[in-house]
Design a protein around this motif. Structure first.
Motif, PDB file in Angstrom:
ATOM      1  N   THR A 258       0.838  -1.200   0.000  1.00  0.00           N
ATOM      2  CA  THR A 258       0.000   0.000   0.000  1.00  0.00           C
ATOM      3  C   THR A 258       0.870   1.247   0.000  1.00  0.00           C
ATOM      4  O   THR A 258       1.596   1.496   0.970  1.00  0.00           O
ATOM      5  CB  THR A 258      -0.912   0.015   1.261  1.00  0.00           C
ATOM      6  OG1 THR A 258      -1.722  -1.165   1.243  1.00  0.00           O
ATOM      7  CG2 THR A 258      -1.808   1.243   1.287  1.00  0.00           C
TER       8      THR A 258
ATOM      9  N   TYR B 249     -11.605  -4.781  -5.702  1.00  0.00           N
ATOM     10  CA  TYR B 249     -11.471  -5.782  -4.632  1.00  0.00           C
ATOM     11  C   TYR B 249     -12.437  -6.944  -4.873  1.00  0.00           C
ATOM     12  O   TYR B 249     -12.077  -8.108  -4.704  1.00  0.00           O
ATOM     13  CB  TYR B 249     -11.761  -5.152  -3.265  1.00  0.00           C
ATOM     14  CG  TYR B 249     -10.611  -4.381  -2.664  1.00  0.00           C
ATOM     15  CD1 TYR B 249     -10.167  -3.204  -3.236  1.00  0.00           C
ATOM     16  CD2 TYR B 249      -9.972  -4.824  -1.507  1.00  0.00           C
ATOM     17  CE1 TYR B 249      -9.123  -2.483  -2.681  1.00  0.00           C
ATOM     18  CE2 TYR B 249      -8.933  -4.109  -0.934  1.00  0.00           C
ATOM     19  CZ  TYR B 249      -8.509  -2.942  -1.520  1.00  0.00           C
ATOM     20  OH  TYR B 249      -7.483  -2.233  -0.965  1.00  0.00           O
TER      21      TYR B 249
ATOM     22  N   SER C 221     -11.375  -3.954   1.890  1.00  0.00           N
ATOM     23  CA  SER C 221     -10.794  -5.254   2.282  1.00  0.00           C
ATOM     24  C   SER C 221     -11.861  -6.169   2.843  1.00  0.00           C
ATOM     25  O   SER C 221     -11.897  -7.359   2.544  1.00  0.00           O
ATOM     26  CB  SER C 221      -9.752  -5.061   3.382  1.00  0.00           C
ATOM     27  OG  SER C 221      -8.573  -4.597   2.840  1.00  0.00           O
TER      28      SER C 221
ATOM     29  N   ARG D 173     -10.428   2.216   2.423  1.00  0.00           N
ATOM     30  CA  ARG D 173      -9.496   1.088   2.280  1.00  0.00           C
ATOM     31  C   ARG D 173      -9.947  -0.141   3.085  1.00  0.00           C
ATOM     32  O   ARG D 173     -10.051  -1.249   2.548  1.00  0.00           O
ATOM     33  CB  ARG D 173      -8.092   1.521   2.708  1.00  0.00           C
ATOM     34  CG  ARG D 173      -7.035   0.455   2.493  1.00  0.00           C
ATOM     35  CD  ARG D 173      -5.768   0.700   3.314  1.00  0.00           C
ATOM     36  NE  ARG D 173      -5.245   2.034   3.161  1.00  0.00           N
ATOM     37  CZ  ARG D 173      -5.219   2.951   4.131  1.00  0.00           C
ATOM     38  NH1 ARG D 173      -5.666   2.672   5.340  1.00  0.00           N
ATOM     39  NH2 ARG D 173      -4.737   4.141   3.916  1.00  0.00           N
ATOM     40  N   ASP D 174     -10.219   0.054   4.376  1.00  0.00           N
ATOM     41  CA  ASP D 174     -10.533  -1.094   5.229  1.00  0.00           C
ATOM     42  C   ASP D 174     -11.878  -1.726   4.857  1.00  0.00           C
ATOM     43  O   ASP D 174     -12.041  -2.945   4.950  1.00  0.00           O
ATOM     44  CB  ASP D 174     -10.517  -0.687   6.707  1.00  0.00           C
ATOM     45  CG  ASP D 174      -9.097  -0.396   7.190  1.00  0.00           C
ATOM     46  OD1 ASP D 174      -8.149  -0.648   6.415  1.00  0.00           O
ATOM     47  OD2 ASP D 174      -8.936   0.071   8.322  1.00  0.00           O
TER      48      ASP D 174
ATOM     49  N   GLU E 136      -2.846  -0.358  -3.469  1.00  0.00           N
ATOM     50  CA  GLU E 136      -3.551  -0.464  -2.195  1.00  0.00           C
ATOM     51  C   GLU E 136      -3.797  -1.945  -1.942  1.00  0.00           C
ATOM     52  O   GLU E 136      -4.475  -2.597  -2.742  1.00  0.00           O
ATOM     53  CB  GLU E 136      -4.877   0.308  -2.261  1.00  0.00           C
ATOM     54  CG  GLU E 136      -5.581   0.317  -0.910  1.00  0.00           C
ATOM     55  CD  GLU E 136      -6.948   0.972  -0.960  1.00  0.00           C
ATOM     56  OE1 GLU E 136      -7.028   2.177  -0.696  1.00  0.00           O
ATOM     57  OE2 GLU E 136      -7.933   0.268  -1.260  1.00  0.00           O
ATOM     58  N   ASN E 137      -3.258  -2.447  -0.859  1.00  0.00           N
ATOM     59  CA  ASN E 137      -3.344  -3.882  -0.544  1.00  0.00           C
ATOM     60  C   ASN E 137      -3.005  -4.738  -1.769  1.00  0.00           C
ATOM     61  O   ASN E 137      -3.660  -5.747  -2.027  1.00  0.00           O
ATOM     62  CB  ASN E 137      -4.741  -4.234  -0.022  1.00  0.00           C
ATOM     63  CG  ASN E 137      -4.976  -3.644   1.362  1.00  0.00           C
ATOM     64  OD1 ASN E 137      -4.094  -3.685   2.210  1.00  0.00           O
ATOM     65  ND2 ASN E 137      -6.140  -3.070   1.579  1.00  0.00           N
TER      66      ASN E 137
END
Ligand code: SAH
Length: 395
Positions: A100, A240, A216, A212-213, A190-191
């Motif tokens: 990230t 994602y 995920s 972001r979280d 990002e990730n």
């Protein structure tokens, strides 16, 4: 440096003593010489006790406080504040990850720097001043960023054109203050997922880093599902979901957003026909859709930008969530968000619960989410908790 002094009316010092970083104009005793917009002022109680130091604005929030101890607000002072912000992110395991390289370094009140936002996109920092005070300091801040990030940052882009108070007539022009970059955009990670971020033309500083979280979390639940990403913007949630979903549909009313979402899906998956996108209004899409989705994301723009629009906003959240809850497949999962600062977590929950009750479906809460740690909430400033999310299981 002698600083202008303002004195609070008797009994109006309670909130500053509880470290709230805003002083409203109504709390201030009459002043003979008005400070200029962006001046640093010292705040005193009616008995002459020093309370705080901050930036002056002529609006209803008259002072935004950056220190509750007497200070000389020079380069060393701001170096220390920025270093603290950086250290917090290192300790919170946000900075320095190879998966990230997009994160927020300064989050206004959350970092004790009300009026300043700094986002990191690889080696480029994008800075937004929301006050004349920080805009005047932009060169100093830009000069400090390479140093306090151990030269991770090599270029600083100022994007304050749209965020400075219009009445201040500062005439800001977006552009690089230090360093340069061959383009107005870059590919960030990002990730481990790739995203093209356009800080010049994009919304906010280019990317909605604050989700972001939740993105995920969505990846955990998207396996084998038919995913609808409403208000998709750069396609963050879609990228994602594409990792393991059966199909992903992205909806946004902006053609530019849809083009970017398509590009980001291609960057990660090439030409993959599990993804389709629709440049159309969310409400008309929802009205026309069938019950083919079993994971829906609702991440609309702030429905209320100020207190007066609160009721209308709550109605908007009710309406939007009601259609999604009504039409989602049995066993479906709804990720629903509000990023309006004036809508409290309770208000938002109530709107969504009323929407659910009206559909008559059985709904459980899987998760309640908020902003990630690089958008810290200052516990003395409840207003900094702006992002609210609910992850719901709909039977
Ligand atoms: N979910 C995104 C951020 C969404 S921002 C992310 O994770 O990055 C809100 C988006 O809603 C914007 O891209 C805006 O173009 C879009 N939008 C605003 N009003 C809309 C409407 N009525 N219908 C569809 N999209 C809308």
């Amino acid at each position: 440096m002698t600083l202008a002094k303002i004195t609070l009316k008797k009994g109006k010092d309670q909130s500053v003593r509880r470290y709230h970083p805003w002083i409203f104009s109504g709390a201030i005793s009459p002043i003979t010489t008005q400070p200029k917009e962006g001046d640093v002022v010292e705040v005193y109680a009616s008995d002459g006790t020093y309370l705080a130091t901050g930036h002056w604005s002529p609006g209803s929030i008259a002072v935004r406080i950056f220190s509750f101890t007497r200070c000389e607000p020079d380069r060393d002072f701001f170096r220390k504040k920025l270093t603290d912000a950086m250290q917090y992110r290192i300790n919170a395991r946000l900075a320095g990850s190879s998966a990230t390289d997009v994160w927020r370094l300064v989050h206004g009140e959350g970092d004790g720097l009300p009026g300043l936002i700094v986002d990191i996109y690889g080696s480029v920092a994008v800075m937004q001043a929301h006050t004349a005070g920080f805009w005047r300091l932009r060169e100093m801040i830009a000069g400090l960023l390479p140093e306090i990030t151990d030269n991770l940052v090599t270029a600083v882009y100022d994007k304050s054109e749209g965020t400075l108070p219009f009445m201040a007539r500062l005439g800001p022009v977006n552009g690089f203050i230090t360093g340069s970059h061959p383009d107005t955009n870059a590919i960030v990670r990002e990730n481990g997922f790739k995203f093209r971020v356009d800080w010049e033309k994009g919304q906010k500083t280019g990317f909605f880093i604050d989700q972001r979280d939740s993105r995920s979390l969505l990846q955990r639940y998207s396996e084998g599902r038919n995913v609808l990403n409403m208000f998709g913007y750069t396609g963050g949630f879609s990228v994602y979901a594409m990792k393991n979903a059966a199909m992903v549909h992205t909806v946004d009313s902006s053609d530019a957003a849809i083009a970017l979402a398509n590009e980001n899906v291609s960057l990660n998956y090439g030409d993959d026909n599990r993804h389709k996108s629709f440049a159309t209004d969310a409400f008309s899409f929802l009205a026309g859709m069938k019950n083919e989705y079993d994971l829906i994301v609702l991440d609309p723009p702030a429905f209320a930008k100020h207190q007066a629009a609160l009721n209308q906003a709550l109605q908007g959240y009710r309406r939007l969530n009601a259609i999604a809850i009504q039409k989602i497949r049995p066993g479906g999962i709804l990720f629903t968000f509000s990023c309006s600062q004036v809508v409290s977590r309770d208000d938002f929950r109530r709107s969504v619960f009323v929407a659910a009750a009206n559909t008559g479906r059985n709904v459980r809460i899987l998760y309640q989410t908020g902003q990630p740690p690089d958008h810290p909430v200052n516990i003395y400033h409840p207003e900094s908790e702006y992002l609210k999310g609910l992850v719901l299981y709909v039977e």
